[in-house]
Scaffold this motif. Structure first.
Motif, short mmCIF file in Angstrom:
data_model
loop_
_atom_site.label_atom_id
_atom_site.label_comp_id
_atom_site.label_asym_id
_atom_site.label_seq_id
_atom_site.Cartn_x
_atom_site.Cartn_y
_atom_site.Cartn_z
N SER A 47 36.23 30.54 40.28
CA SER A 47 36.60 31.34 41.44
C SER A 47 37.10 32.73 41.03
O SER A 47 37.39 32.99 39.86
N HIS A 48 37.25 33.56 42.04
CA HIS A 48 37.86 34.89 41.86
C HIS A 48 39.29 34.73 41.34
O HIS A 48 39.69 35.42 40.41
N ARG A 49 40.05 33.83 41.95
CA ARG A 49 41.45 33.63 41.57
C ARG A 49 41.56 33.13 40.12
O ARG A 49 42.42 33.59 39.36
N ALA A 50 40.72 32.18 39.73
CA ALA A 50 40.74 31.68 38.36
C ALA A 50 40.41 32.79 37.36
O ALA A 50 41.00 32.88 36.29
N SER A 51 39.48 33.66 37.74
CA SER A 51 39.11 34.79 36.88
C SER A 51 40.27 35.77 36.76
O SER A 51 40.54 36.30 35.67
N LYS A 52 40.96 36.01 37.86
CA LYS A 52 42.12 36.91 37.83
C LYS A 52 43.21 36.34 36.91
O LYS A 52 43.76 37.06 36.08
N ILE A 53 43.49 35.07 37.03
CA ILE A 53 44.49 34.43 36.17
C ILE A 53 44.06 34.52 34.71
O ILE A 53 44.86 34.85 33.83
N GLY A 83 41.03 43.39 29.84
CA GLY A 83 41.30 42.18 30.61
C GLY A 83 42.51 42.34 31.52
O GLY A 83 42.45 42.04 32.73
N LEU A 84 43.61 42.83 30.96
CA LEU A 84 44.84 42.99 31.73
C LEU A 84 44.65 44.01 32.85
O LEU A 84 45.02 43.76 34.01
N ALA A 85 44.05 45.14 32.52
CA ALA A 85 43.83 46.17 33.54
C ALA A 85 42.89 45.67 34.64
O ALA A 85 43.14 45.91 35.83
N SER A 86 41.84 44.95 34.26
CA SER A 86 40.91 44.42 35.26
C SER A 86 41.61 43.45 36.19
O SER A 86 41.46 43.52 37.42
N GLY A 87 42.36 42.53 35.61
CA GLY A 87 43.05 41.53 36.43
C GLY A 87 44.08 42.15 37.35
O GLY A 87 44.23 41.72 38.50
N LEU A 88 44.80 43.14 36.86
CA LEU A 88 45.85 43.75 37.68
C LEU A 88 45.33 44.77 38.69
O LEU A 88 45.78 44.81 39.83
N SER A 148 32.37 37.40 42.51
CA SER A 148 33.20 38.60 42.62
C SER A 148 33.11 39.45 41.35
O SER A 148 32.62 39.00 40.31
N ARG A 149 33.63 40.66 41.43
CA ARG A 149 33.64 41.56 40.28
C ARG A 149 34.43 40.93 39.12
O ARG A 149 34.02 41.02 37.96
N LEU A 150 35.57 40.30 39.41
CA LEU A 150 36.38 39.69 38.35
C LEU A 150 35.65 38.51 37.71
O LEU A 150 35.78 38.29 36.50
N GLN A 151 34.90 37.79 38.48
CA GLN A 151 34.11 36.69 37.91
C GLN A 151 33.04 37.23 36.96
O GLN A 151 32.79 36.67 35.90
N LYS A 152 32.42 38.34 37.34
CA LYS A 152 31.42 38.97 36.48
C LYS A 152 32.07 39.50 35.19
O LYS A 152 31.50 39.39 34.11
N ILE A 153 33.26 40.07 35.32
CA ILE A 153 33.98 40.56 34.13
C ILE A 153 34.33 39.39 33.23
O ILE A 153 34.17 39.46 32.00
N SER A 154 34.79 38.29 33.81
CA SER A 154 35.11 37.09 33.02
C SER A 154 33.86 36.57 32.31
O SER A 154 33.94 36.14 31.16
#
Length: 133
Positions: free
Chosen positions: A62-68, A123-128, A2-8
């Motif tokens: 996962s996507h969820r772990a990256s979001k957290i 990081g915060l903006a990406s996750g939210l 996912s996009r968040l995983q790539k950002i992480s």
């Protein structure tokens, strides 16, 4: 991935680079200041390396772990950078507890805290904002 995983994963690379700053020739001056602005010690290097590892694990899980990761990391680093901007000392390195409020030029405080403010904010903006599937 996912996009968040790539950002992480991108955060992993950036944080690993931050952990390596003291060990790359030419990036620190005679006083041990990286780019002539801030001093990084083994505690800072360990914090950056642990954060990099956290980012990598989150990206691979996962996507969820990256979001957290992005929300938690972002809030912690952004808060540290804003406190450093206001007081000259952050809390992640216990500087506010060990050194208290420091009387430093505001331009210096901006340069010294910009990395944490930038990384934390992204990081915060990406996750939210990007965290929804």
């Amino acid at each position: 991935m996912s996009r968040l995983q790539k950002i992480s994963l991108g955060f992993f690379v950036v944080l690993l680079g931050a952990a390596a700053l003291n060990y790359l020739p030419g990036l620190t001056d005679d006083d041990g200041l990286a780019f002539g602005i801030f001093a990084l010690d083994i505690f800072d290097d360990s914090l950056h390396a642990a954060s990099a590892l956290w980012a990598l694990v989150a990206a691979l899980m996962s996507h969820r772990a990256s979001k957290i990761f992005l929300i938690t990391f972002g809030a912690l680093y952004l808060g540290d950078g804003l406190l450093g901007l206001a007081t000259g000392s952050g809390y992640l390195d216990f500087g506010i507890f060990n050194n208290g409020v420091l009387d430093l030029p505001f331009s210096f405080k901006i340069l010294a805290n910009l990395p944490h403010i930038s990384l934390g904010g992204v990081g915060l903006a990406s996750g939210l904002l990007l965290g929804r599937r």
